[in-house]
Write an enzyme that holds these catalytic residues in place. Structure first.
Site, mmCIF file in Angstrom:
data_model
loop_
_atom_site.group_PDB
_atom_site.id
_atom_site.type_symbol
_atom_site.label_atom_id
_atom_site.label_comp_id
_atom_site.label_asym_id
_atom_site.label_seq_id
_atom_site.Cartn_x
_atom_site.Cartn_y
_atom_site.Cartn_z
ATOM 1 N N CYS A 65 0.811 -1.208 -0.077
ATOM 2 C CA CYS A 65 0.068 0.171 -0.048
ATOM 3 C C CYS A 65 0.952 1.293 -0.090
ATOM 4 C CB CYS A 65 -1.207 0.130 1.006
ATOM 5 S SG CYS A 65 -1.955 -1.428 0.914
ATOM 6 N N CYS A 96 0.692 10.230 7.272
ATOM 7 C CA CYS A 96 1.874 9.649 7.862
ATOM 8 C C CYS A 96 1.870 9.582 9.306
ATOM 9 C CB CYS A 96 3.073 10.450 7.201
ATOM 10 S SG CYS A 96 3.293 10.388 5.537
#
Ligand code: FES
Length: 276
Positions: free
Chosen positions: A35, A106
Site C-alpha cells: 500500500c 503519515c
C-alpha cells in the site's frame, strides 16, 4: 512539490532513532509495503516504572513518513506507556511544525504503530481494523479505521479522509462508501436533540444524561462492539464503566474523553466523567 516545514526537512534528512531496539519489549507493525507505507516501531520499556527508555523505527515511506516516525520516537522517549498513549497524530504533526494536509496519513500511521507497540508490550491482543469491513480496497482501509480517524480529527469531508488515511486516493470506487460513512458518523453526533434547557433541575439533568447516553453515545460504542454502563450520577459527577470491546481497550482514555465532551456539549459544561 510538497511545502514541508524546516523541521520536517530536518527530521527527514537527519532522522533520529532509526533501526530496531535490541531485545524490544514492544513492537508495532503497521501499514504494508504493497500500500506504499509501512512502519515498525520498537520500544524498550523499564518494567519497574513503565517508562519508555528507548524507541526506534524502521519505515518504508516518503519524507513525511520518515519525519513523522522519527518525531514520534522523540515524543515518546522518557514517557510512561500510558503517557505515550496520549500522543495523538496531531501532536506528531504539531511537533514537526505541521505536515502538508495530503500527508497527514503519515502521522496517523505513527499513532497506529504506537498503539500496536504498546498493546504488544502490555500483552493485549490487537483487535485491529483488519478484522473490520474493508472500505477502500486500494489501500486496505477499514470502516473502523475511517470512523476512528474521522472522530479523533474531526474530519467531515471525503477529501480529508483521503488525506488522513489514503482511502479513496486510488481508483476512487470507494468514494461513495466513504461519503455514506461520514454521513452516518456525523449524523449520529449532530446534536439536533436532545437540547439542554438553560437551567436544569437535578431530575432533569439525570434524565438528560440518560437520554444522551442512550441516543448519542451507546449506538456509536455498540457499532464498534463496545458498550457503556451508567453506574451513578451525583451532581455533575457521572460514573460509568465501559463494556464489551471497550473494556481494556488501549483507546479507552480517548473514548472516555469523547463521552465527557458529548455530555458537556449536550447537558452541562460542568460534567465530569469518572470511569470504573
Ligand atoms: S477502492 Fe478506494 S481508492 Fe480504490
Amino acid at each position: 512539490m510538497w511545502d514541508y516545514t524546516k523541521k520536517v526537512k530536518d527530521f527527514f534528512l537527519h532522522p533520529k532513532n532509526i533501526g530496531e531496539v535490541e531485545n524490544p519489549d514492544g513492537v508495532g507493525d503497521v501499514g504494508s509495503i504493497v500500500c506504499g507505507d509501512a512502519l515498525r516501531l520498537s520500544l524498550k520499556v523499564d518494567k519497574e516504572t513503565n517508562k519508555i527508555t528507548d524507541a526506534k523505527f524502521q519505515t518504508f515511506g516518503c519524507a513525511s513518513a520518515i519525519a513523522s516516525s522519527s518525531a514520534l520516537t522523540e515524543l515518546i522517549k522518557g514517557k510512561t506507556v500510558d503517557e505515550a498513549l496520549k500522543v495523538t497524530n496531531q501532536d506528531i504533526a504539531d511537533f514537526l511544525g505541521g505536515l502538508p494536509k495530503e500527508k497527514m496519513h503519515c502521522s496517523v500511521m505513527g499513532r497506529e504503530a504506537l498503539e500496536a507497540a504498546i498493546s504488544n508490550y502490555k500483552g493485549i491482543p490487537i483487535v485491529v481494523e483488519e478484522e473490520g469491513k474493508v472500505v477502500c480496497k486500494c489501500f486496505n482501509v477499514t470502516e473502523e479505521k475511517i470512523r476512528k480517524v474521522a472522530v479523533e480529527n474531526h474530519l467531515t469531508t471525503v477529501e480529508e479522509i483521503t488525506d488522513f488515511t489514503k482511502a479513496g486516493g486510488g481508483c476512487g470506487e470507494c468514494l461513495p462508501d466513504i461519503e455514506e460513512l461520514l454521513q452516518d458518523i456525523w449524523s449520529l453526533k449532530t446534536p439536533e436533540k436532545p437540547v439542554a434547557p438553560k437551567k436544569l433541575t437535578n431530575l432533569q439533568k439525570i434524565a438528560l444524561i440518560q437520554e444522551v447516553i442512550e441516543k448519542e453515545i451507546r449506538p456509536g460504542l455498540q457499532a464498534d462492539g463496545g458498550d457503556i454502563e451508567l453506574i451513578d450520577i451525583d451532581g455533575n459527577r457521572v460514573v460509568i464503566a465501559l463494556r464489551g470491546m471497550c473494556t481494556g481497550c488501549v483507546m479507552s482514555g480517548v473514548t472516555i474523553n469523547g463521552i465527557q465532551e458529548k455530555l458537556r456539549e449536550l447537558v452541562s459544561e460542568e460534567i465530569v466523567i469518572e470511569a470504573q
